[in-house]
Design a protein around this motif. Structure first.
Motif: not given
Length: 438
Positions: A126-131, A161-178
């Protein structure tokens, strides 16, 4: 210091929305009522009347049960309403000058979170397994569930998994959206469980587009100042002071509070902590105190020492509630509120008036946000301290004894709140009484 200038004047009224509106305990395709988030609007004028300047919301995003098991970070929980309802609430709050603080759960998710469901469906590929931090059995493929790191033994809460860059990208996206939809900041749930390097990366990126946003992390133990510095956040929850307030009042041991205030001074040299005597995770202060009359003393400390004060909904009415360590053990401290302020019991009127008086005092003395305290008199049952900055001072007198106490006023000459008779450089404070002098 990254803290926005407006935070100096911030006093939060914290609400746990799912409880406040009486939402179902678990997600449902057919909530019994729609647009419940709009039920907060009749309470916005109440928050202003109380004297607060912001609404700190508990989780409002789609979740499985209590809100801290998020399933969709871009959707309002259907038990609360819709995106349009959120926009209306933000607009109505803004019209009254109230800021909005959102509660973001970025350490873990609910099992129904789409990226985790993708893992369960597609397997290791799965492409999100590293999350997530996963432990796959030999020969695992699609449809096989891996072991995974959870949050503090709660298996339904899947740790990211906070070592995964995609997780940081996701959190940034969520914060900026709201933030883009009108929120003013974020409470970071379980921030203590997330590496500070993760927060530092996310904060830098979000602040580049929202420099006026406020970020406060939930930290219970440890080095709060180091967490702020390493993570690039603005503040942490001040659990040490919370504990010292109720414990010293119960034990008639002001030495504990004096020690906590010394520690608090050290923190204020680095940042302004989020201070409180109640929140959605702890027993109500009126229940925690063996003598509920001492709620007054707890509130006096909250509003006369440095920090950013937060009032948990119902505490300003003297609500009681006990948190228990069991399934559903939070329900008693996350209650349904009546439809409007007119439906509140008059029993809570005196406690509300006390909060109004002290919040008014705080608003007139915004310098208290970063004030330090100096202990003037200390015994088991009597404490006097002065809150000061470079050019201002207030003197606070607290008496737990069952006799009147005469204390020095350190130059203060007038009673700003509470009861005391001031004469010739001293003040007579009634038994079990308090006073704030200027």
């Amino acid at each position: 210091m990254n803290e926005p200038e407006w935070v100096q004047h911030a006093i939060w009224w914290q609400v746990y929305p799912l409880g406040f509106v009486g939402a179902e305990k678990a997600a449902t395709g057919e909530p019994a009522a729609a647009h419940r988030l709009l039920e907060l609007i009749p309470w916005l004028d109440y928050a202003v009347e109380l004297g607060t300047s912001g609404l700190a919301l508990g989780p409002v995003f789609a979740s499985e049960t209590h809100g801290y098991d998020t399933t969709d970070y871009f959707a309002i929980d259907p038990r609360l309403g819709s995106l349009e309802d959120f926009d209306t609430l933000v607009a109505e709050a803004g019209r009254r000058g109230l800021r909005i603080l959102l509660d973001g759960v970025f350490n873990h998710t609910g099992r129904s979170f789409a990226p985790f469901q993708q893992v369960l469906t597609q397997g290791p590929g799965a492409p999100t397994a590293a999350w997530f931090s996963l432990d796959w059995p030999d020969g695992a493929g699609p449809g096989i569930e891996p072991g995974y790191r959870d949050f503090e033994g709660h298996h339904h809460l899947v740790a990211l998994d906070h070592e995964e860059p995609a997780v940081a990208d996701f959190v940034v996206e969520v914060m900026e959206y709201w933030l883009g939809r009108g929120a003013d900041g974020w409470r970071l749930d379980a921030a203590y469980a997330v590496p500070s390097s993760f927060w530092a990366d996310v904060m830098q990126r979000v602040r580049s587009s929202h420099p006026d946003a406020y970020f406060v992390g939930e930290y219970i133990h440890g080095d709060y100042a180091a967490a702020v510095q390493a993570g690039g956040i603005d503040s942490t929850t001040q659990y040490e002071l919370w504990k010292a307030i109720w414990s010293s009042l119960n034990d008639a041991n002001f030495y504990e509070l004096a020690a906590a205030l010394e520690r608090h001074n050290a923190l204020l040299a680095a940042f302004a902590p989020l201070t409180f005597v109640g929140n959605h995770d702890v027993t109500r202060i009126a229940s925690k105190l063996e003598d509920p009359a001492l709620v007054q003393h707890a509130a006096v400390v909250l509003f006369t020492v440095g920090g950013t004060p937060s009032v948990y909904y119902g505490d300003e009415q003297g609500y009681r509630g006990i948190k228990e360590d069991r399934a559903g053990g939070d329900d008693d401290v996350r209650p349904l509120f009546p439809p409007s302020p007119h439906d509140l019991s008059p029993i809570g009127g005196p406690v509300f008036a006390l909060h109004q008086e002290l919040i008014g005092l705080r608003r007139r003395n915004a310098w208290l946000h970063r004030a330090r305290t100096e202990v003037l008199h200390l015994s088991n049952e009597v404490l006097a301290y002065r809150s000061v900055d470079e050019s201002h001072a207030l003197v606070v007198l607290l008496n737990l004894s069952h006799e009147d106490q005469r204390l020095g006023t350190a130059g203060a000459t007038s009673v700003l709140a509470g009861q005391a008779a001031v004469d010739d450089g001293s003040a007579l404070v009634p038994a079990r009484g308090w006073a704030v002098l200027g």
